[in-house]
Design a protein around this motif. Structure first.
Motif, mmCIF file in Angstrom:
data_model
loop_
_atom_site.group_PDB
_atom_site.id
_atom_site.type_symbol
_atom_site.label_atom_id
_atom_site.label_comp_id
_atom_site.label_asym_id
_atom_site.label_seq_id
_atom_site.Cartn_x
_atom_site.Cartn_y
_atom_site.Cartn_z
ATOM 1 N N ALA A 243 -0.951 42.351 -12.026
ATOM 2 C CA ALA A 243 -0.467 41.163 -11.320
ATOM 3 C C ALA A 243 -0.320 41.444 -9.820
ATOM 4 C CB ALA A 243 0.869 40.714 -11.914
ATOM 5 N N GLN A 244 0.221 42.614 -9.486
ATOM 6 C CA GLN A 244 0.372 42.951 -8.073
ATOM 7 C C GLN A 244 -0.988 43.127 -7.399
ATOM 8 O OE1 GLN A 244 3.593 45.676 -6.922
ATOM 9 N NE2 GLN A 244 4.088 45.866 -9.099
ATOM 10 N N LEU A 245 -1.929 43.750 -8.106
ATOM 11 C CA LEU A 245 -3.266 43.913 -7.533
ATOM 12 C C LEU A 245 -3.943 42.564 -7.326
ATOM 13 C CD1 LEU A 245 -4.619 47.030 -9.465
ATOM 14 C CD2 LEU A 245 -3.922 46.896 -7.069
ATOM 15 N N ARG A 246 -3.739 41.631 -8.264
ATOM 16 C CA ARG A 246 -4.324 40.298 -8.086
ATOM 17 C C ARG A 246 -3.760 39.626 -6.844
ATOM 18 N NH1 ARG A 246 -3.422 39.696 -13.793
ATOM 19 N NH2 ARG A 246 -5.352 40.012 -14.959
ATOM 20 N N ARG A 247 -2.460 39.781 -6.596
ATOM 21 C CA ARG A 247 -1.876 39.187 -5.387
ATOM 22 C C ARG A 247 -2.498 39.794 -4.135
ATOM 23 N NH1 ARG A 247 3.100 39.364 -8.322
ATOM 24 N NH2 ARG A 247 3.738 41.268 -7.230
ATOM 25 N N ILE A 248 -2.679 41.125 -4.134
ATOM 26 C CA ILE A 248 -3.289 41.775 -2.966
ATOM 27 C C ILE A 248 -4.719 41.299 -2.764
ATOM 28 C CG2 ILE A 248 -4.079 43.983 -2.039
ATOM 29 C CD1 ILE A 248 -1.687 45.298 -3.290
ATOM 30 N N LEU A 249 -5.496 41.266 -3.860
ATOM 31 C CA LEU A 249 -6.884 40.818 -3.754
ATOM 32 C C LEU A 249 -6.963 39.353 -3.354
ATOM 33 C CD1 LEU A 249 -8.443 42.649 -6.833
ATOM 34 C CD2 LEU A 249 -8.613 43.277 -4.429
ATOM 35 N N GLY A 250 -5.983 38.557 -3.782
ATOM 36 C CA GLY A 250 -5.952 37.158 -3.371
ATOM 37 C C GLY A 250 -5.752 37.022 -1.878
ATOM 38 N N VAL A 251 -4.881 37.862 -1.307
ATOM 39 C CA VAL A 251 -4.678 37.847 0.138
ATOM 40 C C VAL A 251 -5.955 38.256 0.862
ATOM 41 C CG1 VAL A 251 -3.423 38.932 2.034
ATOM 42 C CG2 VAL A 251 -2.198 38.217 -0.006
ATOM 43 N N LEU A 252 -6.639 39.314 0.353
ATOM 44 C CA LEU A 252 -7.885 39.751 0.972
ATOM 45 C C LEU A 252 -8.934 38.657 0.927
ATOM 46 C CD1 LEU A 252 -8.175 43.413 -0.362
ATOM 47 C CD2 LEU A 252 -7.569 42.678 1.946
ATOM 48 N N LYS A 253 -8.990 37.944 -0.221
ATOM 49 C CA LYS A 253 -9.976 36.869 -0.349
ATOM 50 C C LYS A 253 -9.670 35.744 0.637
ATOM 51 C CE LYS A 253 -11.392 36.713 -4.739
ATOM 52 N NZ LYS A 253 -11.480 36.251 -6.155
ATOM 53 N N GLU A 254 -8.388 35.438 0.803
ATOM 54 C CA GLU A 254 -8.004 34.378 1.738
ATOM 55 C C GLU A 254 -8.322 34.773 3.167
ATOM 56 O OE1 GLU A 254 -3.990 31.938 3.120
ATOM 57 O OE2 GLU A 254 -3.969 33.207 1.342
ATOM 58 N N GLU A 255 -8.097 36.060 3.530
ATOM 59 C CA GLU A 255 -8.427 36.519 4.869
ATOM 60 C C GLU A 255 -9.920 36.443 5.125
ATOM 61 O OE1 GLU A 255 -6.918 40.381 5.420
ATOM 62 O OE2 GLU A 255 -4.817 39.835 5.168
ATOM 63 N N ALA A 256 -10.734 36.783 4.108
ATOM 64 C CA ALA A 256 -12.187 36.728 4.280
ATOM 65 C C ALA A 256 -12.655 35.297 4.489
ATOM 66 C CB ALA A 256 -12.882 37.340 3.066
ATOM 67 N N THR A 257 -11.944 34.326 3.876
ATOM 68 C CA THR A 257 -12.339 32.926 3.992
ATOM 69 C C THR A 257 -11.909 32.329 5.322
ATOM 70 O OG1 THR A 257 -12.179 32.677 1.604
ATOM 71 C CG2 THR A 257 -12.165 30.656 2.916
ATOM 72 N N THR A 258 -10.636 32.602 5.719
ATOM 73 C CA THR A 258 -10.093 31.986 6.926
ATOM 74 C C THR A 258 -10.322 32.809 8.168
ATOM 75 O OG1 THR A 258 -7.938 33.042 6.579
ATOM 76 C CG2 THR A 258 -8.289 30.892 5.546
ATOM 77 N N GLY A 259 -10.657 34.108 7.992
ATOM 78 C CA GLY A 259 -10.836 34.975 9.153
ATOM 79 C C GLY A 259 -9.545 35.350 9.823
ATOM 80 N N GLU A 260 -8.407 35.184 9.143
ATOM 81 C CA GLU A 260 -7.110 35.512 9.715
ATOM 82 C C GLU A 260 -6.414 36.515 8.815
ATOM 83 O OE1 GLU A 260 -4.971 31.927 10.114
ATOM 84 O OE2 GLU A 260 -6.325 31.053 11.591
ATOM 85 N N ALA A 261 -5.512 37.279 9.446
ATOM 86 C CA ALA A 261 -4.748 38.274 8.704
ATOM 87 C C ALA A 261 -3.276 37.911 8.660
ATOM 88 C CB ALA A 261 -4.923 39.658 9.332
ATOM 89 N N GLY A 262 -2.958 36.636 8.764
ATOM 90 C CA GLY A 262 -1.569 36.238 8.852
ATOM 91 C C GLY A 262 -0.885 36.105 7.510
ATOM 92 N N SER A 263 -1.641 35.865 6.420
ATOM 93 C CA SER A 263 -1.030 35.683 5.118
ATOM 94 C C SER A 263 -0.552 37.017 4.579
ATOM 95 C CB SER A 263 -2.034 35.046 4.150
ATOM 96 O OG SER A 263 -2.485 33.817 4.648
ATOM 97 N N ARG A 264 0.640 37.023 4.031
ATOM 98 C CA ARG A 264 1.202 38.246 3.501
ATOM 99 C C ARG A 264 1.662 37.985 2.076
ATOM 100 N NH1 ARG A 264 2.580 41.818 7.753
ATOM 101 N NH2 ARG A 264 3.149 43.244 6.091
ATOM 102 N N LEU A 265 1.329 38.882 1.156
ATOM 103 C CA LEU A 265 1.788 38.722 -0.207
ATOM 104 C C LEU A 265 3.264 39.054 -0.290
ATOM 105 C CD1 LEU A 265 0.789 41.847 -2.278
ATOM 106 C CD2 LEU A 265 0.225 41.653 0.132
ATOM 107 N N PRO A 266 3.971 38.526 -1.321
ATOM 108 C CA PRO A 266 5.387 38.825 -1.474
ATOM 109 C C PRO A 266 5.613 40.326 -1.581
ATOM 110 C CG PRO A 266 4.729 37.029 -2.930
ATOM 111 C CD PRO A 266 3.468 37.593 -2.336
#
Length: 399
Positions: A243-266
């Motif tokens: 579950a924690q790895l999915r959250r991290i990978l979700g953040v990485l996927k969002e950064e790749a889509t938006t080009g930003e590094a502002g999203s942070r997982l809990p």
């Protein structure tokens, strides 16, 4: 940020080098037409136009075609033709159009000593030339001199404006490069943070699962009920890690889509340390204990995560390497810092980790403005001691 030149279409950019010649040729034609008007339509009593006069007038206008490429040579040519026109041709020019253009060009494009020398020469030349002319009124001196000085001043203003515009473009370029560097640095820091988190999550979860799996065959033979609980613990630990790895990978996927590094997982915090210690004790059989002293202080979000990950990594190392039976986690709150100490009764530094775990602990501490020490504990075992600043003093700790 794009510069004005970068906004031009490629075709216009390629044609720009030829444009100044076209403009300057048009300007030279306009000056030649202006100086010819006086001779084509002479005032009453003036001498008619002669071919020598027209050639001298042309000599003050034609060199202006090259005024941008060779401003000094152009100025010298016009400077010689203008007094010759005034002294040897009748009538003399009413307005020194060519002289004003070359003074403007010199003031806008040449070195300080060149433009000042040219201005001084023109002022002296006008005064001396007019002394040889008859029937010159005082206002004519003022008119010619003011025309030359005004043209020179306009050139100075143009040069200053051009330099100011270039400075603004250069500053905008520097800001853009600095912003790109800051973005790249933030992304690199975020990738490093995620890499540390993934290492801590996987190392902790896999260590607990390995300990449980190694004890599984023994427990199955001796206590089937406990064996079932052991396998349930392995499964729940694996699910939590996934579950924690999915959250991290979700953040990485969002950064790749938006080009930003502002999203942070809990992220975990110091308040989650009791549950972490209970999980280790429940999953591995290690007698882990948490002791807290002092009054809790506010921590920055990064320091909260660092404190949790430091304890997690230290306990993981104890489980993997130390062969310890006890581990003590001490959390000591002071006015300007919090001290975290993890001590075990295992085999000591000779069996301690030498990989990324201790490096990650030091990096986390330093990144928050703190410090970390690792080594043997008094009386045997291994000790990890970390000191982190509280939120009110973090800026000062970073220097």
């Amino acid at each position: 940020m794009k510069t004005p030149r970068s906004l031009l279409p490629p075709a216009l950019t390629r044609r720009r080098p030829a444009t100044p010649y076209v403009l300057d040729a048009a300007l030279a034609s306009l000056v030649l037409f202006a100086v010819s008007l006086q001779w084509m339509f002479p005032d009453e009593g003036d001498d008619p136009l002669s071919w020598q006069g027209w050639l001298l007038g042309a000599a003050t206008a034609v060199p202006l075609i090259w005024r941008r490429r060779t401003p000094c040579a152009t100025a010298c040519a016009v400077s010689l033709a203008t007094p010759a026109q005034a002294l040897y041709h009748a009538p003399p020019p009413d307005v020194m159009y060519g002289g004003m253009v070359v003074l403007y060009t010199m003031a806008a494009r040449t070195r300080p000593w060149q433009r000042r020398l040219m201005l001084t020469g023109w002022i002296l030349g006008v005064v001396i030339t007019m002394q040889h002319q008859s029937n010159q009124e005082p206002f004519e001196y003022a008119f010619h001199l003011m025309g030359l000085v005004s043209a020179y001043a306009l050139g100075v203003l143009t040069r200053v404006q051009r330099a100011y515009t270039a400075e603004l473009e250069d500053r905008a370029g520097r800001l853009e490069r600095e912003r790109a560097a800051d973005t790249a640095r933030a992304r690199a820091e975020e990738r490093a943070r995620i890499a540390r988190d993934m290492h801590d999550i996987l190392a902790h979860a896999v260590s607990l699962m390995v300990v449980q799996a190694e004890a599984g065959p023994v427990v199955v033979r001796k206590d089937p009920d406990r064996a079932e609980a052991t396998f349930d613990t392995i499964a729940s630990t694996g699910r939590e890690a996934m579950a924690q790895l999915r959250r991290i990978l979700g953040v990485l996927k969002e950064e790749a889509t938006t080009g930003e590094a502002g999203s942070r997982l809990p992220q975990p915090s110091v308040t989650a340390l009791p549950e972490l210690v209970r999980q280790v004790r429940r999953s591995t059989g290690l007698h882990a204990e948490l002791r807290t002293s002092g009054t809790p202080r506010p921590l920055s979000s990064d320091t909260e995560v660092a404190a949790y990950r430091v304890v997690q990594e230290a306990l993981t190392n104890t489980v993997k390497h130390a062969r310890a039976s006890r581990a003590l986690v001490e959390l000591d709150w002071a006015d300007d810092h919090v001290s975290l100490t993890v001590t075990d009764d295992g085999r000591g530094p000779s069996a301690g980790p030498d990989g990324h775990g201790l490096i990650g602990i030091r990096e986390r501490a330093v990144a928050c403005g703190g410090s970390a020490e690792t080594g043997g504990a008094q009386g045997g075992g291994f000790r990890v001691a970390v000191r982190l600043p509280v939120a009110v003093d973090r800026e000062g700790a970073l220097g």
